[in-house]
Write an enzyme that holds these catalytic residues in place. Structure first.
Site, mmCIF file in Angstrom:
data_model
loop_
_atom_site.group_PDB
_atom_site.id
_atom_site.type_symbol
_atom_site.label_atom_id
_atom_site.label_comp_id
_atom_site.label_asym_id
_atom_site.label_seq_id
_atom_site.Cartn_x
_atom_site.Cartn_y
_atom_site.Cartn_z
ATOM 1 N N LYS A 78 -8.681 -11.022 -46.463
ATOM 2 C CA LYS A 78 -9.031 -12.389 -46.104
ATOM 3 C C LYS A 78 -9.563 -13.161 -47.312
ATOM 4 O O LYS A 78 -9.318 -14.343 -47.438
ATOM 5 C CB LYS A 78 -10.090 -12.415 -44.987
ATOM 6 C CG LYS A 78 -9.760 -11.557 -43.774
ATOM 7 C CD LYS A 78 -8.692 -12.164 -42.882
ATOM 8 C CE LYS A 78 -8.161 -11.216 -41.816
ATOM 9 N NZ LYS A 78 -9.136 -10.562 -40.977
ATOM 10 N N ASP A 95 -19.830 -7.020 -40.340
ATOM 11 C CA ASP A 95 -18.404 -7.192 -40.619
ATOM 12 C C ASP A 95 -18.253 -8.522 -41.362
ATOM 13 O O ASP A 95 -18.376 -9.581 -40.777
ATOM 14 C CB ASP A 95 -17.630 -7.212 -39.293
ATOM 15 C CG ASP A 95 -16.138 -7.492 -39.491
ATOM 16 O OD1 ASP A 95 -15.693 -7.632 -40.654
ATOM 17 O OD2 ASP A 95 -15.425 -7.565 -38.470
ATOM 18 N N TRP A 97 -13.221 -9.831 -32.742
ATOM 19 C CA TRP A 97 -13.538 -8.737 -33.673
ATOM 20 C C TRP A 97 -14.829 -8.044 -33.274
ATOM 21 O O TRP A 97 -14.931 -6.817 -33.320
ATOM 22 C CB TRP A 97 -13.601 -9.245 -35.116
ATOM 23 C CG TRP A 97 -12.289 -9.825 -35.561
ATOM 24 C CD1 TRP A 97 -12.062 -11.117 -35.955
ATOM 25 C CD2 TRP A 97 -11.016 -9.157 -35.634
ATOM 26 N NE1 TRP A 97 -10.730 -11.278 -36.264
ATOM 27 C CE2 TRP A 97 -10.069 -10.099 -36.079
ATOM 28 C CE3 TRP A 97 -10.599 -7.855 -35.364
ATOM 29 C CZ2 TRP A 97 -8.714 -9.783 -36.260
ATOM 30 C CZ3 TRP A 97 -9.252 -7.540 -35.548
ATOM 31 C CH2 TRP A 97 -8.326 -8.490 -35.988
#
Ligand SMILES: *Cc1c(COP(=O)(O)O)cnc(C)c1O
Length: 356
Positions: A192, A168, A101
């Site tokens: 998530k 993030d 990511w």
């Protein structure tokens, strides 16, 4: 039979939230209509967005120096919008490379300015979180990934940064208390830990809005979304509603301090089993272990398939590890009950007795 859902994302949500959301699909708020068919500009829906925003502010401790936005496009869109909005042409931003990511974030940022990768754990397949690197004070911001969903590493202490932190937080947002002050921008795909797929929570310091000076299409411009209370266009109506319900649930459960305690207890039960059961081993540096995604391998690769089968027979779903790590990954987000973690641990013990 209701499964024990250890999926990394989209992931488990509180049962009570799903029941209320299901009901709202039939009829919302006594309106005689489904939430799926009402105007996003109705006063009933306005109240949903207002409550979601105020819950984010209250739970996370964000005062009105911050804008709270609910956008579409996933965290992946924010990889680009963050530098587009905050990074000037020719200016540099510091990024820490902690995996897939982070790399996607780096790739997008390079389109808009200079990226300096300050540290990386790539050489060890991202089994630890780099620490102690220098953060240049002339960078526009420092970009971090607080929890690395794929590898099961988590930043347990944010570095002291001379520049605003852009983070993030997709896979550990609102799983623990944090100090809002150190962040310039936080973004998280909801699916998530805080809601269903389709909405992304973006929290940005208002004084950073328009910082890049770049001319931006309206939909890519945080200022426009902020000025319009996330209603510049039709927001992701239903995902945002379910996120609001999940935040309501989180507040009722006692907020971040209470959820952190619970998350620590759940993770301790599982890591303890991994460390004491001779048939399994952890994959990452102990001090960087994630409380959200617990990655582990069978000590004997031949045990992988039979253990999967044993887990499946016990109603456990979603523990196959990401292909870049292999083995198993049990995601134990906020809504995961301790009883389900215990079921997994019991299967591991039973498996060791039969195969050890
Ligand atoms: C899942 C994930 C993403 C990607 O989110 P999308 O909403 O699918 O774009 C980004 N960062 C982290 C840490 C993730 O876990």
């Amino acid at each position: 039979m209701k499964k024990h859902n250890f999926s990394a994302g989209p992931a488990i949500l509180p049962q009570s939230v799903m029941q209320e959301a299901a009901q709202a699909c039939i009829e919302f708020n006594g309106m005689g209509m489904s939430i799926l068919e009402i105007s996003h500009r109705s006063k009933q829906y306005d109240a949903v967005v207002a409550e979601a925003e105020s819950l984010v502010r209250e739970i996370g401790g964000f005062d009105d120096r911050f804008a709270v936005l609910f956008l579409g496009g996933g965290a992946s869109t924010q990889f680009a919008l963050a530098p587009m909005n905050l990074l000037k042409d020719g200016e540099k931003a510091g990024y820490v490379d902690t995996g897939v990511w982070a790399n996607k974030a780096i790739k997008e940022a390079k389109l808009f300015g200079n990226v300096e990768v300050l540290a990386s754990s790539k050489d060890s397949n991202y089994t630890f979180i780099p620490k102690g690197y220098d953060i240049p004070s002339d960078a526009a911001y420092l970009h971090l990934t607080s929890n690395n969903t794929i590898y099961g590493t988590q930043l347990h202490e944010f570095p002291k940064s001379p520049v605003p932190i852009v983070c993030d937080m997709s896979s550990d947002m609102f799983s623990r208390p944090f100090d809002a002050e150190q962040f310039g921008l936080i973004y998280a795909g909801a699916q998530k830990n805080i809601g269903p797929a389709g909405v992304t929570v973006v929290i940005v310091r208002k004084d950073l809005l328009g910082r890049s000076g770049r001319k931006l299409p309206s939909m890519f411009d945080y200022s426009i979304h902020s000025d319009n209370g996330s209603m510049y266009n039709t927001p992701p109506v239903f995902p945002l509603y379910v996120t609001m319900l999940t935040l309501r649930w989180l507040k009722a459960e006692g907020g971040l301090t209470a959820i952190q305690k619970r998350n620590e207890e759940k993770a301790a039960i599982l890591y303890n089993e991994i460390d004491t059961n001779p048939l399994f081993k952890g994959t990452v540096a102990v001090e960087d272990r994630s409380l959200m995604n617990v990655c582990f391998l069978p000590t004997n690769p031949e045990h992988e398939e039979p253990f999967m089968a044993a887990a499946k027979a016990a109603g456990i779903d979603g523990i196959k590890g990401h292909r870049s790590v292999g083995g198993f990954r049990a995601s134990i987000y906020n809504a995961m009950p301790q009883s389900s973690v215990q079921v997994l641990v019991d299967v591991m013990r039973e498996f060791a007795m039969q195969n050890g």
